[in-house]
Each structure stands twice: as C-alpha cells, then as structure tokens.
Design a protein around this motif. Structure first.
Motif, PDB file in Angstrom:
ATOM      1  N   VAL A  38      58.681  31.078  33.069  1.00 44.94           N
ATOM      2  CA  VAL A  38      59.769  31.766  33.373  1.00 44.94           C
ATOM      3  C   VAL A  38      60.308  31.198  34.412  1.00 44.94           C
ATOM      4  CG1 VAL A  38      61.069  33.823  33.897  1.00 44.94           C
ATOM      5  CG2 VAL A  38      59.110  33.946  32.191  1.00 44.94           C
ATOM      6  N   SER A  39      61.661  31.023  34.705  1.00 50.26           N
ATOM      7  CA  SER A  39      62.137  30.716  36.052  1.00 50.26           C
ATOM      8  C   SER A  39      63.519  31.032  36.040  1.00 50.26           C
ATOM      9  CB  SER A  39      62.394  28.989  36.295  1.00 50.26           C
ATOM     10  OG  SER A  39      63.025  28.650  37.256  1.00 50.26           O
ATOM     11  N   PRO A  40      63.463  32.266  36.984  1.00 50.40           N
ATOM     12  CA  PRO A  40      64.971  33.032  37.218  1.00 50.40           C
ATOM     13  C   PRO A  40      65.929  32.111  37.660  1.00 50.40           C
ATOM     14  CG  PRO A  40      63.139  34.439  37.935  1.00 50.40           C
ATOM     15  CD  PRO A  40      62.572  32.970  37.635  1.00 50.40           C
ATOM     16  N   GLY A  41      65.620  30.860  38.330  1.00 50.56           N
ATOM     17  CA  GLY A  41      66.793  29.926  39.094  1.00 50.56           C
ATOM     18  C   GLY A  41      66.889  30.588  40.467  1.00 50.56           C
ATOM     19  N   THR A  42      67.600  29.740  41.284  1.00 51.76           N
ATOM     20  CA  THR A  42      67.929  30.083  42.639  1.00 51.76           C
ATOM     21  C   THR A  42      69.463  29.832  42.708  1.00 51.76           C
ATOM     22  OG1 THR A  42      66.133  28.963  43.202  1.00 51.76           O
ATOM     23  CG2 THR A  42      67.814  29.169  44.787  1.00 51.76           C
ATOM     24  N   ASP A  43      70.164  30.749  43.371  1.00 52.74           N
ATOM     25  CA  ASP A  43      71.598  30.607  43.656  1.00 52.74           C
ATOM     26  C   ASP A  43      72.007  30.228  44.803  1.00 52.74           C
ATOM     27  OD1 ASP A  43      71.623  32.819  41.659  1.00 52.74           O
ATOM     28  OD2 ASP A  43      72.079  34.318  43.210  1.00 52.74           O
ATOM     29  N   SER A  44      73.231  29.620  44.859  1.00 49.98           N
ATOM     30  CA  SER A  44      73.683  28.426  45.840  1.00 49.98           C
ATOM     31  C   SER A  44      74.848  29.010  46.252  1.00 49.98           C
ATOM     32  CB  SER A  44      73.613  27.063  45.502  1.00 49.98           C
ATOM     33  OG  SER A  44      74.592  26.897  44.612  1.00 49.98           O
ATOM     34  N   ALA A  45      75.396  29.198  47.622  1.00 49.86           N
ATOM     35  CA  ALA A  45      76.502  29.266  48.159  1.00 49.86           C
ATOM     36  C   ALA A  45      77.410  28.237  48.231  1.00 49.86           C
ATOM     37  CB  ALA A  45      76.201  30.235  49.343  1.00 49.86           C
ATOM     38  N   SER A  71      68.917  30.285  34.531  1.00 52.99           N
ATOM     39  CA  SER A  71      67.449  30.642  34.383  1.00 52.99           C
ATOM     40  C   SER A  71      66.953  30.004  32.929  1.00 52.99           C
ATOM     41  CB  SER A  71      67.444  32.369  34.286  1.00 52.99           C
ATOM     42  OG  SER A  71      67.740  32.634  35.056  1.00 52.99           O
ATOM     43  N   THR A  72      65.411  30.010  33.105  1.00 53.65           N
ATOM     44  CA  THR A  72      65.144  29.322  31.924  1.00 53.65           C
ATOM     45  C   THR A  72      63.621  30.113  31.589  1.00 53.65           C
ATOM     46  OG1 THR A  72      63.701  27.632  33.033  1.00 53.65           O
ATOM     47  CG2 THR A  72      65.787  26.950  32.363  1.00 53.65           C
ATOM     48  N   PHE A  73      63.346  29.877  30.167  1.00 50.98           N
ATOM     49  CA  PHE A  73      61.797  30.415  29.758  1.00 50.98           C
ATOM     50  C   PHE A  73      61.387  29.667  28.675  1.00 50.98           C
ATOM     51  CE2 PHE A  73      64.549  33.508  27.643  1.00 50.98           C
ATOM     52  CZ  PHE A  73      63.979  33.950  26.226  1.00 50.98           C
ATOM     53  N   ILE A 133      72.489  33.772  26.514  1.00 53.10           N
ATOM     54  CA  ILE A 133      71.559  32.480  26.207  1.00 53.10           C
ATOM     55  C   ILE A 133      72.151  31.500  25.848  1.00 53.10           C
ATOM     56  CG2 ILE A 133      69.778  31.731  24.603  1.00 53.10           C
ATOM     57  CD1 ILE A 133      68.639  34.604  24.496  1.00 53.10           C
ATOM     58  N   ALA A 134      72.380  30.388  26.622  1.00 53.55           N
ATOM     59  CA  ALA A 134      73.090  29.275  26.374  1.00 53.55           C
ATOM     60  C   ALA A 134      72.583  28.168  25.424  1.00 53.55           C
ATOM     61  CB  ALA A 134      73.301  28.355  27.649  1.00 53.55           C
ATOM     62  N   SER A 135      71.184  28.145  25.095  1.00 55.18           N
ATOM     63  CA  SER A 135      70.597  27.187  24.294  1.00 55.18           C
ATOM     64  C   SER A 135      69.083  27.560  24.100  1.00 55.18           C
ATOM     65  CB  SER A 135      70.633  26.029  24.579  1.00 55.18           C
ATOM     66  OG  SER A 135      70.061  25.569  25.977  1.00 55.18           O
ATOM     67  N   ALA A 136      68.687  27.303  22.994  1.00 56.25           N
ATOM     68  CA  ALA A 136      67.170  27.546  22.706  1.00 56.25           C
ATOM     69  C   ALA A 136      66.952  26.200  22.061  1.00 56.25           C
ATOM     70  CB  ALA A 136      67.033  28.786  22.001  1.00 56.25           C
ATOM     71  N   SER A 137      66.157  25.238  22.528  1.00 54.41           N
ATOM     72  CA  SER A 137      65.880  24.050  22.365  1.00 54.41           C
ATOM     73  C   SER A 137      64.526  23.918  21.767  1.00 54.41           C
ATOM     74  CB  SER A 137      66.069  23.067  23.320  1.00 54.41           C
ATOM     75  OG  SER A 137      65.761  21.867  22.970  1.00 54.41           O
ATOM     76  N   TYR A 148      60.047  26.658  21.924  1.00 54.63           N
ATOM     77  CA  TYR A 148      61.386  26.778  22.301  1.00 54.63           C
ATOM     78  C   TYR A 148      61.490  26.830  23.991  1.00 54.63           C
ATOM     79  CZ  TYR A 148      63.633  27.318  17.868  1.00 54.63           C
ATOM     80  OH  TYR A 148      63.921  27.167  16.558  1.00 54.63           O
ATOM     81  N   GLU A 149      62.582  26.201  24.399  1.00 58.96           N
ATOM     82  CA  GLU A 149      62.843  26.037  25.669  1.00 58.96           C
ATOM     83  C   GLU A 149      64.395  26.822  25.702  1.00 58.96           C
ATOM     84  OE1 GLU A 149      60.987  24.985  28.384  1.00 58.96           O
ATOM     85  OE2 GLU A 149      59.576  24.465  26.821  1.00 58.96           O
ATOM     86  N   VAL A 150      64.373  27.800  26.514  1.00 64.51           N
ATOM     87  CA  VAL A 150      65.572  28.608  26.528  1.00 64.51           C
ATOM     88  C   VAL A 150      66.033  28.700  27.796  1.00 64.51           C
ATOM     89  CG1 VAL A 150      66.196  31.128  26.050  1.00 64.51           C
ATOM     90  CG2 VAL A 150      64.277  30.117  24.645  1.00 64.51           C
ATOM     91  N   SER A 151      67.628  28.432  27.742  1.00 64.51           N
ATOM     92  CA  SER A 151      68.528  28.355  28.818  1.00 64.51           C
ATOM     93  C   SER A 151      69.165  29.609  28.828  1.00 64.51           C
ATOM     94  CB  SER A 151      69.125  27.326  29.107  1.00 64.51           C
ATOM     95  OG  SER A 151      68.273  25.971  29.276  1.00 64.51           O
ATOM     96  N   ILE A 152      69.443  30.098  30.029  1.00 63.22           N
ATOM     97  CA  ILE A 152      70.462  31.468  30.237  1.00 63.22           C
ATOM     98  C   ILE A 152      71.288  30.933  31.311  1.00 63.22           C
ATOM     99  CG2 ILE A 152      70.262  33.763  31.053  1.00 63.22           C
ATOM    100  CD1 ILE A 152      67.243  33.731  30.438  1.00 63.22           C
ATOM    101  N   THR A 153      72.506  31.157  31.025  1.00 67.09           N
ATOM    102  CA  THR A 153      73.782  31.209  32.074  1.00 67.09           C
ATOM    103  C   THR A 153      73.744  32.488  32.609  1.00 67.09           C
ATOM    104  OG1 THR A 153      74.840  29.466  30.728  1.00 67.09           O
ATOM    105  CG2 THR A 153      75.939  30.657  32.262  1.00 67.09           C
TER     106      THR A 153
END
Length: 164
Positions: A38-45, A71-73, A133-137, A148-153
C-alpha cells in the motif's frame, strides 16, 4: 541488556505485518484481504511566483493549494473474496467518495460506520483518505498467481489518527 534501565527509550515502531486495508462505501465496510503493498501517496503544493519585477537575485514563492496525489495498493487475487469483487466493481464504475482506511499493526479494531459517520478504532494507528478507484490492472507472470495493481485518485489528503 534492558535499555530502559539505562534511561534509553525504545521507539514505538509500527511493523507492516498485521496491517489491514479497508474500503468504506456508504455504510459498507470491507477489509481487503491478500494485500501485498500500500502506498497512500504524497501531496504536493503548487508554487505561486510572487517575484516583483525589481528583484535581481532570485525568484520568490508562496505555497499554493495542496494537490492530492495518487494512492496505490496491490492484491493477490482471491476470486471468492467479496472485497476483491467490490474493488473491481469500483474500478469499473469509477464511483467517487470511497473512503480508504489503513489500520496499523500496533493494535486491532476495525473502522465502523453509524449514521453516515465513520469511526476509526482508537486501539491502533489509522490513516484515512477519500478517492475513487481509477484503475485495477491485472498482472500475470510465469509461475506465479494473478495479482492486481490498484490506483486510487485521491480527493483528500491522508489523515493520520494515532493509537490512543
């Protein structure tokens, strides 16, 4: 040797083993099994340039709005898992407003929903964010299992609630 005896405080580490990922869709809370990463991701300003025309040495900036990242998991597919079926359905429909909760291994307890209010357990450290969930590859390899590699917007930042 007991380090506490010598006045050295041990760190309260949260190991990855024993971590759980949940999806919350309305009043439905599902624990996603067979999660491998799991990677929740990092915000940027954004940077806003406020350099006056008479500046001769360097540009000047102020921070702009925060931009939630992706984010991905990853999961090992279990065709009998209701949570896996839900993840694939959400990837197909692109439904927004899905809440994701990552529960740390420093305790137990599942998130709950009552009267449309999400309550995180106080018995473990939890990270929470909202998105779609943007995609599940599907990933296939020789001599392996389906994954499955899942991407979250993300539409929010990742908030942390420490174990109390």
């Amino acid at each position: 040797v007991c380090l506490a005896f010598f006045g050295v405080k041990q760190m309260a580490l949260v190991k990855t083993q024993g971590t759980n990922l949940y999806i919350i869709d309305g009043d439905e809370v599902l624990k996603i099994d067979q999660v491998t990463a799991v990677s929740p991701g990092t915000d940027s300003a954004n940077k806003i340039d406020v350099t006056p025309l008479d500046e001769k040495v360097s540009k000047q900036y102020v921070s702009g709005l925060s931009d939630p990242s992706e984010s991905t998991f990853s999961i090992t597919l279990d065709t009998e898992s209701a949570a896996h079926k839900k993840v694939l359905e959400l990837a197909r429909t692109k439904k927004e407003g899905i809440v994701f909760v990552l529960g740390g291994s420093d305790g137990t307890g599942d998130p709950t929903v009552a009267s449309k209010t999400i309550k995180l357990p106080t018995t473990r450290t939890c990270w929470k964010w909202t998105g779609s969930i943007a995609s599940a590859s599907l990933t296939t390899e020789v001599d392996n299992v389906m994954k499955y590699e899942v991407s979250i917007t993300r539409s929010t930042s990742v908030d942390v609630q420490f174990k109390s």
